[in-house]
Design a protein around this motif. Structure first.
Motif, PDB file in Angstrom:
ATOM      1  N   SER A   8      -4.066  -0.545  -3.461  1.00  0.00           N
ATOM      2  CA  SER A   8      -3.526  -1.560  -2.559  1.00  0.00           C
ATOM      3  C   SER A   8      -3.441  -2.878  -3.308  1.00  0.00           C
ATOM      4  CB  SER A   8      -4.418  -1.727  -1.323  1.00  0.00           C
ATOM      5  OG  SER A   8      -4.428  -0.550  -0.535  1.00  0.00           O
ATOM      6  N   SER A  22       0.845  -1.200   0.000  1.00  0.00           N
ATOM      7  CA  SER A  22       0.000   0.000   0.000  1.00  0.00           C
ATOM      8  C   SER A  22       0.874   1.241   0.000  1.00  0.00           C
ATOM      9  CB  SER A  22      -0.933   0.007   1.211  1.00  0.00           C
ATOM     10  OG  SER A  22      -0.200  -0.092   2.419  1.00  0.00           O
ATOM     11  N   TRP A  30       5.926   3.252  -1.080  1.00  0.00           N
ATOM     12  CA  TRP A  30       5.043   2.133  -0.780  1.00  0.00           C
ATOM     13  C   TRP A  30       5.583   1.335   0.397  1.00  0.00           C
ATOM     14  CZ3 TRP A  30       5.885   3.694  -5.791  1.00  0.00           C
ATOM     15  CH2 TRP A  30       4.742   4.016  -6.540  1.00  0.00           C
TER      16      TRP A  30
END
Length: 217
Positions: free
Chosen positions: A178, A120, A148
């Motif tokens: 995600s 994510s 990320w």
């Protein structure tokens, strides 16, 4: 009797004003609901038209939504990218008084992955969590790790899965998406009803890359 005449007693009739107000309120609410339903139907048709065109242009299979309005299945697209099958669809999450729609690309793995994996975007709270002891998994790609975060209870397998190709596909998607791998399923999702063909292509390529990487992770 003393002969005195009494005046008749006048009985006050109840006022109709409250009922008129209630009626007006009911009509107003009904009109708002009708406009809302029509707007939502128009927006859905615009979205479905965009997805049908996308599916047709890529040679994918368009699957129309079905069922009654209160439990209707979402429209979907089945296709393949570099020989790997995927599905594009949407899902809705209710959050109290509102609903959030997500676009999702998903694929099936050949075998079960060791442990749940999530990629994510970093947020302000990610840094706070790491300072408090919450661990993320570095991929070895500094520019990727700066934007990320990778989480899994199987760090070595997670690093192998999130290889250079997967990391590049994540960058190309260009959405705050995600990525999740759990069991035999790989999923990519982000908010909104996505209609941009380039973004849909990138999502399909990403989930296909994840499925292929999982086969050797």
């Amino acid at each position: 009797m003393n002969g005195t005449r009494r005046s008749p007693v006048m009985v006050a009739m109840p006022s109709a004003a409250p009922w008129i107000g209630i009626g007006v309120a009911i009509v107003f609410v009904a009109l708002v609901m009708i406009v809302s339903f029509r707007y939502d139907a128009s927006r859905r048709e615009t979205f479905n038209s965009a997805w049908r065109s996308f599916a047709t242009s890529r040679g994918f299979q368009w699957i129309a939504s079905s069922g009654p309005w209160y439990r209707q299945t979402a429209a979907a697209i089945d296709g393949s990218a570099q020989g790997t099958a995927f599905r594009l669809d949407t899902f809705t999450v209710s959050t109290g008084k509102s609903q959030i729609v997500y676009t999702r690309a998903s694929g099936s793995l050949e075998r079960y992955f060791e442990a749940k994996l999530v990629v994510s975007r970093r947020t302000f709270f990610t840094g706070i969590g790491e300072r408090l002891g919450w661990r993320s998994i570095p991929t070895g790609d500094r520019t990727f790790d700066e934007k990320w975060v990778l989480r899994s209870k199987a760090p070595d397998a997670a690093r192998r899965l999130v290889d250079e190709t997967v990391r590049e596909r994540v960058r190309t998607l260009n959405r705050r998406a995600s990525v999740q791998v759990e069991g035999k399923a790989a999923k990519v999702w982000w908010t909104g009803r996505e209609k941009d063909p380039a973004v849909l292509d990138a999502a399909c390529d990403l989930v296909a890359a994840v499925v292929r990487a999982a086969a050797s992770a």
